[in-house]
Design a protein around this motif. Structure first.
Motif, mmCIF file in Angstrom:
data_model
loop_
_atom_site.group_PDB
_atom_site.id
_atom_site.type_symbol
_atom_site.label_atom_id
_atom_site.label_comp_id
_atom_site.label_asym_id
_atom_site.label_seq_id
_atom_site.Cartn_x
_atom_site.Cartn_y
_atom_site.Cartn_z
ATOM 1 N N LYS A 49 9.345 -10.754 -17.539
ATOM 2 C CA LYS A 49 10.777 -10.990 -17.445
ATOM 3 C C LYS A 49 11.141 -12.413 -17.862
ATOM 4 N N ASN A 50 12.449 -12.681 -17.848
ATOM 5 C CA ASN A 50 12.920 -14.018 -18.186
ATOM 6 C C ASN A 50 12.881 -14.956 -16.983
ATOM 7 N N ILE A 51 12.434 -14.452 -15.834
ATOM 8 C CA ILE A 51 12.311 -15.250 -14.617
ATOM 9 C C ILE A 51 10.892 -15.065 -14.076
ATOM 10 N N ASP A 52 10.365 -16.059 -13.390
ATOM 11 C CA ASP A 52 8.933 -16.077 -13.069
ATOM 12 C C ASP A 52 8.556 -15.348 -11.785
ATOM 13 N N GLY A 53 9.391 -14.474 -11.297
ATOM 14 C CA GLY A 53 9.075 -13.705 -10.106
ATOM 15 C C GLY A 53 10.323 -13.224 -9.401
ATOM 16 N N VAL A 54 10.163 -12.813 -8.147
ATOM 17 C CA VAL A 54 11.270 -12.302 -7.344
ATOM 18 C C VAL A 54 11.692 -13.374 -6.339
ATOM 19 N N TYR A 55 12.990 -13.641 -6.260
ATOM 20 C CA TYR A 55 13.542 -14.629 -5.343
ATOM 21 C C TYR A 55 14.500 -13.948 -4.365
ATOM 22 N N ASP A 56 14.748 -14.613 -3.244
ATOM 23 C CA ASP A 56 15.671 -14.044 -2.259
ATOM 24 C C ASP A 56 17.127 -14.202 -2.670
ATOM 25 N N SER A 57 17.377 -15.024 -3.689
ATOM 26 C CA SER A 57 18.709 -15.181 -4.270
ATOM 27 C C SER A 57 18.537 -15.706 -5.681
ATOM 28 N N ASP A 58 19.607 -15.778 -6.422
ATOM 29 C CA ASP A 58 19.532 -16.188 -7.818
ATOM 30 C C ASP A 58 19.168 -17.676 -7.908
ATOM 31 N N PRO A 59 17.985 -18.033 -8.437
ATOM 32 C CA PRO A 59 17.588 -19.443 -8.501
ATOM 33 C C PRO A 59 18.457 -20.261 -9.450
ATOM 34 N N ALA A 60 19.151 -19.580 -10.364
ATOM 35 C CA ALA A 60 20.048 -20.301 -11.267
ATOM 36 C C ALA A 60 21.295 -20.787 -10.524
ATOM 37 N N LEU A 61 21.615 -20.116 -9.417
ATOM 38 C CA LEU A 61 22.792 -20.481 -8.636
ATOM 39 C C LEU A 61 22.439 -21.199 -7.343
ATOM 40 N N ASN A 62 21.234 -20.923 -6.835
ATOM 41 C CA ASN A 62 20.800 -21.509 -5.564
ATOM 42 C C ASN A 62 19.501 -22.277 -5.767
ATOM 43 N N PRO A 63 19.551 -23.614 -5.801
ATOM 44 C CA PRO A 63 18.328 -24.405 -6.017
ATOM 45 C C PRO A 63 17.313 -24.254 -4.886
ATOM 46 N N ASN A 64 17.752 -23.729 -3.737
ATOM 47 C CA ASN A 64 16.859 -23.536 -2.598
ATOM 48 C C ASN A 64 16.366 -22.090 -2.485
ATOM 49 N N ALA A 65 16.545 -21.322 -3.535
ATOM 50 C CA ALA A 65 16.108 -19.928 -3.511
ATOM 51 C C ALA A 65 14.602 -19.850 -3.277
ATOM 52 N N LYS A 66 14.188 -18.897 -2.457
ATOM 53 C CA LYS A 66 12.785 -18.742 -2.099
ATOM 54 C C LYS A 66 12.129 -17.687 -2.992
ATOM 55 N N LYS A 67 10.995 -18.065 -3.565
ATOM 56 C CA LYS A 67 10.232 -17.121 -4.387
ATOM 57 C C LYS A 67 9.207 -16.404 -3.516
ATOM 58 N N TYR A 68 9.097 -15.103 -3.735
ATOM 59 C CA TYR A 68 8.110 -14.312 -3.009
ATOM 60 C C TYR A 68 6.832 -14.182 -3.842
ATOM 61 N N ASP A 69 5.689 -14.387 -3.194
ATOM 62 C CA ASP A 69 4.415 -14.102 -3.844
ATOM 63 C C ASP A 69 4.085 -12.619 -3.729
ATOM 64 N N ASN A 70 4.413 -12.045 -2.564
ATOM 65 C CA ASN A 70 4.181 -10.624 -2.303
ATOM 66 C C ASN A 70 5.407 -10.056 -1.606
ATOM 67 N N LEU A 71 5.709 -8.816 -1.924
ATOM 68 C CA LEU A 71 6.891 -8.169 -1.358
ATOM 69 C C LEU A 71 6.633 -6.668 -1.366
ATOM 70 N N THR A 72 7.036 -5.992 -0.303
ATOM 71 C CA THR A 72 6.917 -4.534 -0.322
ATOM 72 C C THR A 72 8.166 -3.937 -0.961
ATOM 73 N N TYR A 73 8.003 -2.738 -1.507
ATOM 74 C CA TYR A 73 9.173 -2.052 -2.066
ATOM 75 C C TYR A 73 10.219 -1.829 -0.985
ATOM 76 N N GLN A 74 9.771 -1.537 0.221
ATOM 77 C CA GLN A 74 10.694 -1.303 1.324
ATOM 78 C C GLN A 74 11.527 -2.552 1.602
ATOM 79 N N GLU A 75 10.876 -3.719 1.590
ATOM 80 C CA GLU A 75 11.605 -4.978 1.788
ATOM 81 C C GLU A 75 12.571 -5.233 0.647
ATOM 82 N N MET A 76 12.136 -4.945 -0.582
ATOM 83 C CA MET A 76 13.006 -5.136 -1.737
ATOM 84 C C MET A 76 14.247 -4.264 -1.646
#
Length: 231
Positions: A156-183
């Motif tokens: 993708k054009n982004i390096d992983g899954v974040y809890d919010s848009d990192p382009a809008l939120n500089p404090n967005a948290k990146k997940y190393d692992n995530l379940t589909y259920q959590e997603m």
């Protein structure tokens, strides 16, 4: 080390800096990484989106079914082009589609596709699911389960899954692992929701990572921990 995987690449990622069409140098760069991964013994299928030509869901004034059909044809154009670039770089390829399309590609057959993968070909799965209202995410999930892959890889054009848009939120948290259920519970739309539910039901993991990172495809496929793993 993975034995068999499917790699999903967005059409926009292959368009280079223009955002439309296909950029040869970008495509060659992707091909070089896939060739390196293949030389490690990994069997590789590829699904390419069609957004570099057509965005069906955002096409105003056109019937949704027809818009999606145009988008699916865009993925066929991408697959034929990219497979030919791969051939020029010394890789054998085949292209499968879910509907008759003349002499351009072969209708999908699991047994033939698996034989091609086992023979060392890079196998392109184009044309989506063959039905409207399903994204290419659903197409890659379906083919991954059908051909018994170990995992899906999404460049993708982004390096992983974040809890919010990192382009809008500089404090967005990146997940190393995530379940589909959590997603799904957090409505993180990094994968089309029906595709995520299908992967969860069939226990098909997915690794999402940034295409623009150096050697990201070959690193991810070789088992290096990059991006976010969904399971």
């Amino acid at each position: 080390m993975y034995k068999r995987i499917i790699l999903k690449i967005s059409g926009e990622a292959l368009s280079g800096s223009t955002g439309f069409g296909l950029d040869l140098e970008t495509t060659r760069g992707v091909a070089a990484q896939i060739k390196a991964a293949k030389e490690l013994g990994v069997q590789i299928g590829v699904v390419i989106g069609g957004g570099n030509f057509w965005r069906g869901r955002s096409s105003e004034g056109i019937d949704r079914v027809k818009a999606d059909q145009i988008g699916m044809l865009g993925t066929v154009m991408n697959a034929i082009y990219v497979s030919e670039v791969f051939r020029t770089m010394g890789m054998d390829t085949s292209v499968y589609v879910p509907y008759a399309i003349g002499l351009y590609a072969e209708i999908f057959n699991k047994d033939k596709a698996v034989r091609d993968l086992e023979a060392g070909k890079v196998v392109f799965f184009a044309g989506g699911t063959g039905h409207p209202f399903f994204s290419t995410d659903m197409g890659v999930a379906l083919r991954a389960v059908e051909t018994e892959c170990d995992a899906i890889f999404m460049a993708k054009n982004i390096d992983g899954v974040y809890d919010s848009d990192p382009a809008l939120n500089p404090n967005a948290k990146k997940y190393d692992n995530l379940t589909y259920q959590e997603m799904l519970a957090q409505c993180l739309k990094v994968i089309d929701l029906p595709a995520a539910a299908f992967c969860m039901e069939n226990k098909m993991p997915a690794v999402l990572f940034g295409l623009k990172e150096e050697n990201s495809i070959s690193r991810a496929v070789s088992g290096e921990k990059i991006g976010t793993t969904l399971s």
